[in-house]
Design an enzyme around this catalytic site. Structure first.
Site: not given
Ligand SMILES: NC(=O)c1ccc[n+]([C@@H]2O[C@H](COP(=O)([O-])OP(=O)(O)OC[C@H]3O[C@@H](n4cnc5c(N)ncnc54)[C@H](O)[C@@H]3O)[C@@H](O)[C@H]2O)c1
Length: 260
Positions: A37, A58-59, A85, A154, A158, A189, A191
């Protein structure tokens, strides 16, 4: 209970939210997990609590993948499972799009996942630094399968993750890499990202309140509730396991039926 003992994994965006849940679930199934992360303190805490390792990654940055994957392979002893992720969501009506926000989502969600596939496949394929084949799981979204207001770009990113998954599975098979590649489509979800989205769409006037936005999502969901972190993590553990040995090149909805 799915057994991943002896396996090694790397989860990007593993410091919080869904990624943290995936890292915890993979570790609970017996895998040794590298949490990757941008958030060093938070990521290190998660890693420590599951007996894993933290790597700063950093991805969006190629050099960061080079160093991060090498550090992860070293720290956990290989790479059998990669979960791409990390992602970002910036809510906007199409008429109000800011190019900087569009570029940010393209960079993290599309470039980040592409580089993850590149470095994951190179590391896991025969002759790579880990070299035993394995599994890559990309995190797409129900947003890749439906139209929901406020998240056009977004959703587009995806959908790109979804297509990247299919081509990666095809290339991996054709070139004998021994790596299965799948993605999940999580539903909403709560989060930081998920709760933020509900607030944002209310702010844009698309729903009366964040609670109304959540109710709108639940109404579209046959299972009648939002997703939990565990729901998504369980699906990732399944795809990572040998129980999914013949599951390849697909997107698995984990959305309570919202995207059907
Ligand atoms: N929460 C939802 O409802 C939901 C639904 C569908 C898909 N998603 C997908 O699930 C994944 C996780 O979502 P989440 O809800 O946990 O989000 P979140 O924002 O709570 O967490 C995202 C994490 O990714 C890290 N991150 C961001 N940019 C980064 C980078 N350049 N390099 C490395 N790390 C990086 C952040 O520091 C954070 O820890 C994402 O791809 C999101 O699009 C989430």
């Amino acid at each position: 209970m799915t057994d991943l003992s002896g396996r090694t994994a790397l989860v990007t965006g593993g410091a919080q939210g869904l990624g943290e849940g995936m890292a915890r679930a993979l570790a609970a199934a017996g895998a040794k997990v590298a949490v990757a992360d941008l958030q060093d303190d938070q990521g290190a805490k998660v890693a420590e609590s599951i007996g894993g390792a933290f790597v700063h990654l950093d991805v969006t940055d190629e050099a960061s993948w080079d160093a991060g994957v090498a550090a992860a392979v070293d720290a956990v002893g290989g790479l059998d499972v990669l979960v791409n992720n990390a992602g970002v969501e910036i809510t906007s009506l199409i008429t109000e799009l800011d190019p900087a926000d569009v570029k940010k989502m393209l960079e993290v969600n599309v470039l980040g996942t592409s580089l993850g596939l590149k470095h994951g496949l190179r590391t896991m394929r025969p002759g790579g630094a880990a070299g035993n084949g394995g599994v890559i799981i990309n995190v797409a979204s129900v947003a890749a399968t439906i139209a929901f207001p406020g998240i056009a770009v977004y959703s587009a990113t995806k959908s790109a993750v979804d297509r990247l998954t299919r081509v990666a599975a095809m290339e991996s098979g054709q070139l004998g890499y021994g790596v299965r590649v799948n993605c999940v489509y999580p539903g909403l979800v709560p989060t930081e990202m998920g709760a933020g989205l509900a607030n944002d769409v209310a702010q844009l006037g698309l729903f009366e309140s964040p609670e109304a936005a959540v109710a709108g999502v639940v109404e579209l969901t046959p299972s009648g509730r939002l997703g939990t972190v565990q729901d998504i993590a369980d699906a990732v553990v399944f795809l990572a396991s040998d129980q999914a040995a013949f599951v390849n090149g697909v997107g698995l909805p984990v959305d309570g039926g919202m995207g059907m």
